[in-house]
Design an enzyme around this catalytic site. Structure first.
Site, PDB file in Angstrom:
ATOM      1  N   CYS A 183     -39.118  20.803 -63.527  1.00  0.00           N
ATOM      2  CA  CYS A 183     -38.090  19.833 -63.926  1.00  0.00           C
ATOM      3  C   CYS A 183     -36.696  20.440 -63.736  1.00  0.00           C
ATOM      4  CB  CYS A 183     -38.348  19.442 -65.382  1.00  0.00           C
ATOM      5  SG  CYS A 183     -37.108  18.386 -66.095  1.00  0.00           S
ATOM      6  N   HIS A 184     -35.676  19.582 -63.799  1.00  0.00           N
ATOM      7  CA  HIS A 184     -34.308  20.024 -63.541  1.00  0.00           C
ATOM      8  C   HIS A 184     -33.802  21.102 -64.479  1.00  0.00           C
ATOM      9  CE1 HIS A 184     -32.495  17.850 -60.262  1.00  0.00           C
ATOM     10  NE2 HIS A 184     -33.513  17.030 -60.446  1.00  0.00           N
ATOM     11  N   THR A 185     -34.249  21.062 -65.719  1.00  0.00           N
ATOM     12  CA  THR A 185     -33.753  22.047 -66.672  1.00  0.00           C
ATOM     13  C   THR A 185     -34.248  23.454 -66.325  1.00  0.00           C
ATOM     14  OG1 THR A 185     -33.266  20.582 -68.432  1.00  0.00           O
ATOM     15  CG2 THR A 185     -34.015  22.671 -69.104  1.00  0.00           C
ATOM     16  N   HIS A 236     -41.600  23.594 -68.963  1.00  0.00           N
ATOM     17  CA  HIS A 236     -41.694  22.873 -70.239  1.00  0.00           C
ATOM     18  C   HIS A 236     -42.412  21.545 -70.076  1.00  0.00           C
ATOM     19  CE1 HIS A 236     -38.174  21.324 -68.176  1.00  0.00           C
ATOM     20  NE2 HIS A 236     -38.359  20.194 -68.849  1.00  0.00           N
ATOM     21  N   GLU A 237     -43.146  21.372 -68.935  1.00  0.00           N
ATOM     22  CA  GLU A 237     -43.780  20.070 -68.658  1.00  0.00           C
ATOM     23  C   GLU A 237     -45.250  20.312 -68.322  1.00  0.00           C
ATOM     24  OE1 GLU A 237     -41.503  16.532 -66.563  1.00  0.00           O
ATOM     25  OE2 GLU A 237     -42.693  17.559 -65.053  1.00  0.00           O
ATOM     26  N   CYS A 264     -42.690  18.334 -86.882  1.00  0.00           N
ATOM     27  CA  CYS A 264     -43.320  18.997 -88.036  1.00  0.00           C
ATOM     28  C   CYS A 264     -43.706  17.996 -89.118  1.00  0.00           C
ATOM     29  CB  CYS A 264     -42.392  20.071 -88.606  1.00  0.00           C
ATOM     30  SG  CYS A 264     -41.021  19.413 -89.589  1.00  0.00           S
ATOM     31  N   CYS A 282     -39.534  18.310 -92.026  1.00  0.00           N
ATOM     32  CA  CYS A 282     -38.116  18.682 -92.117  1.00  0.00           C
ATOM     33  C   CYS A 282     -37.290  17.423 -92.416  1.00  0.00           C
ATOM     34  CB  CYS A 282     -37.647  19.343 -90.822  1.00  0.00           C
ATOM     35  SG  CYS A 282     -37.479  18.203 -89.432  1.00  0.00           S
ATOM     36  N   CYS A 331     -37.334  14.944 -89.419  1.00  0.00           N
ATOM     37  CA  CYS A 331     -38.582  14.188 -89.265  1.00  0.00           C
ATOM     38  C   CYS A 331     -38.721  13.157 -90.385  1.00  0.00           C
ATOM     39  CB  CYS A 331     -39.793  15.123 -89.272  1.00  0.00           C
ATOM     40  SG  CYS A 331     -40.017  16.053 -87.735  1.00  0.00           S
ATOM     41  N   CYS A 375     -36.595  17.269 -84.512  1.00  0.00           N
ATOM     42  CA  CYS A 375     -37.169  18.131 -85.557  1.00  0.00           C
ATOM     43  C   CYS A 375     -36.406  19.446 -85.606  1.00  0.00           C
ATOM     44  CB  CYS A 375     -38.635  18.377 -85.216  1.00  0.00           C
ATOM     45  SG  CYS A 375     -39.477  19.566 -86.270  1.00  0.00           S
ATOM     46  N   ARG A 405     -36.063  25.143 -84.652  1.00  0.00           N
ATOM     47  CA  ARG A 405     -34.983  24.964 -83.699  1.00  0.00           C
ATOM     48  C   ARG A 405     -34.244  26.270 -83.368  1.00  0.00           C
ATOM     49  NH1 ARG A 405     -29.614  23.484 -84.769  1.00  0.00           N
ATOM     50  NH2 ARG A 405     -28.659  22.474 -82.985  1.00  0.00           N
ATOM     51  N   CYS A 438     -42.451  15.773 -70.146  1.00  0.00           N
ATOM     52  CA  CYS A 438     -40.988  15.613 -70.102  1.00  0.00           C
ATOM     53  C   CYS A 438     -40.600  14.287 -69.450  1.00  0.00           C
ATOM     54  CB  CYS A 438     -40.283  16.791 -69.414  1.00  0.00           C
ATOM     55  SG  CYS A 438     -38.474  16.590 -69.440  1.00  0.00           S
ATOM     56  N   ARG A 445     -41.461  14.579 -58.154  1.00  0.00           N
ATOM     57  CA  ARG A 445     -41.985  15.651 -58.998  1.00  0.00           C
ATOM     58  C   ARG A 445     -42.930  16.542 -58.207  1.00  0.00           C
ATOM     59  NH1 ARG A 445     -38.761  15.902 -62.471  1.00  0.00           N
ATOM     60  NH2 ARG A 445     -39.202  16.043 -64.690  1.00  0.00           N
TER      61      ARG A 445
END
Ligand code: NAD
Ligand code: 022
Ligand code: ZN
Length: 375
Positions: free
Chosen positions: A40-42, A62-63, A92, A95, A98, A106, A110, A169, A370
């Protein structure tokens, strides 16, 4: 244990595919065998060095999608053998965020997630005795990773990993922005700016909820056919509009006795701040909602005249499509398995881990929607 990973040792350099060490899950954590991951782009943003918060060395990605192989002490919501999608936005359910029901952001883990660490402040990955950072709490560019229990969504076992990883993602971001953030109603008019891996999913989200007029805007004419495949009814290339884009779009969306134009909903899927302004100003006075999905360069700023907001337009942002991952991701997997949404045609390239850098090249060249790495 030894795991295979693509390591980002330095900004601006290709990933190094090598063997690294992974420690087992501690309390509240799970060990997941990653079966597939999207690029992905990030990941590219961080690898390039443009992300001021990027940490090195790191295992990006992250995907993903995979199978729980081991659980740490106290883990109750998943067990070995469960199929899961890692969540860069955890859920979670305890918190203040949430519990508020007003946001999906969440806050339970973090601070450490942003530092590339597990919630106890340490890393599970290392190479030659030196720690390697986690990334967005996921690090899916490794065939095994350790995740907090609250950062995995349990999904059905008949879903193909090499397709549903994209729900981790892009798919959720696009469809969720329509359903959760904008809350688009049937019959609405909408404009989507940028028809890439995110914008196409916004289009199919709009089709899913029954929007009437779905306009796609992209500088690349190849995106017309792509957009039409996912529900776009009109295509606009800004380079081919004689004059300013915003009045053109406002005119195109004129409806009703008063003939006031502007879309009910607009979506920025480019990350370009000029486009974000156009998207806001192309939505309808009085009620138009414009959703920023694209992530802009570090330090960028958006502009408009306050008049645009005083006259009732609403500017919003959306992270991970406003989705609560453990609750919403399994439902999106079900929609895919039921044929309510499409994923397969958007996965234009499938690569082995050894060729992961080619996936980044394809992204740079604009040749892929993708690319997915299968382990
Ligand atoms: P992409 O590169 O695949 O697609 C971008 C598209 O925008 C391309 O088709 C390009 O031709 C088009 N475009 C570029 N400039 C344009 C302009 N001025 N006018 C019209 N079209 C233009 O990227 P993507 O994977 O779809 O990601 C889009 C953005 O979404 C990125 O900024 C990404 O970081 C962001 N994103 C945000 C979230 C979130 O949770 N908010 C999640 C995932 C991705
Ligand atoms: C995913 N993104 C872009 C492409 N693929 C993406 C990037 C950032 C966010 C969401 C999606 C994002 C929006 C708001 C935040 N993030 C802050 C969340 C918060 O502070 O609670 C974000 C997220 C994770 C990370 C950094 C920024 C991280 O793990 N490093 C969700
Ligand atoms: Zn992403």
């Amino acid at each position: 244990m030894d795991v295979k990973a693509a390591v980002a040792f330095e900004a601006g350099k290709p990933l190094t595919v090598t063997t690294v060490q992974l420690e087992g899950p501690r309390a509240g954590e799970v060990l997941v065998e990653i079966k597939a991951t999207g690029i992905c782009h990030t990941d590219e943003f961080t690898l390039s060095g443009a992300d001021p918060e990027g940490l090195f060395p790191a295992i990006l990605g992250h995907e993903g999608a995979g199978i729980v192989r081991e659980v740490g002490a106290g883990v109750t919501s998943v067990r070995p053998g469960d199929h899961v999608i890692p969540l860069y936005t955890p859920e979670c359910r305890q918190c203040p965020s949430c519990l508020s029901r007003k946001t999906n952001l969440c806050t339970a883990i973090r601070a450490t997630q942003g530092q590339g660490l597990m919630p106890d402040g340490s890393s599970r990955f290392s190479c030659e005795g030196k720690p390697i950072h986690h990334y967005m709490g996921c690090s899916t560019f490794a065939n095994f990773t350790v995740l907090p229990e609250i950062a995995v969504a349990k999904i059905r076992e008949d879903a193909p990993f090499d397709k549903v990883c994209y729900i981790g993602c892009g798919v959720t971001t696009g469809i969720g922005a329509v359903i959760n953030t904008a809350k688009v109603e049937p019959g609405a008019t909408a404009i989507v700016f940028g028809l890439g891996g995110i914008g196409l999913n916004v289009l199919q989200g709009l089709r899913l909820v029954g929007a009437d007029m779905i306009i796609g805007v992209d500088l690349n004419n190849d995106k017309k056919a792509w957009g039409e495949r996912f529900g776009m009814t009109h295509f606009v290339n800004p380079k081919e509009v004689g004059g300013d884009l915003v009045p053109y779009l406002v005119n195109l969306t004129k409806r009703g006795a008063d003939q006031i134009g502007g879309a009910d909903y607009t979506f920025d899927c480019t990350g370009n701040v000029t486009v974000m302004r156009q998207a806001l100003e192309a939505c309808h006075r009085g009620w138009g909602v414009s959703v920023v999905i694209g992530v802009a360069a570090a330090g960028a700023e958006i502009q408009t005249r306050p008049f645009q907001l005083v006259t009732g337009r609403v500017w919003k942002g959306s992270a991970f499509g406003g989705a609560r991952g453990r609750t919403d991701v399994p439902r999106i997997v079900d929609w895919y398995m039921q044929g309510k949404i499409e994923i397969d045609p958007m996965i234009t390239h499938t690569l082995p881990l050894a060729e992961i850098n080619r996936g980044f090249d394809l992204m740079h060249a604009g040749q892929s929607i993708r690319s997915v790495v299968v382990y």
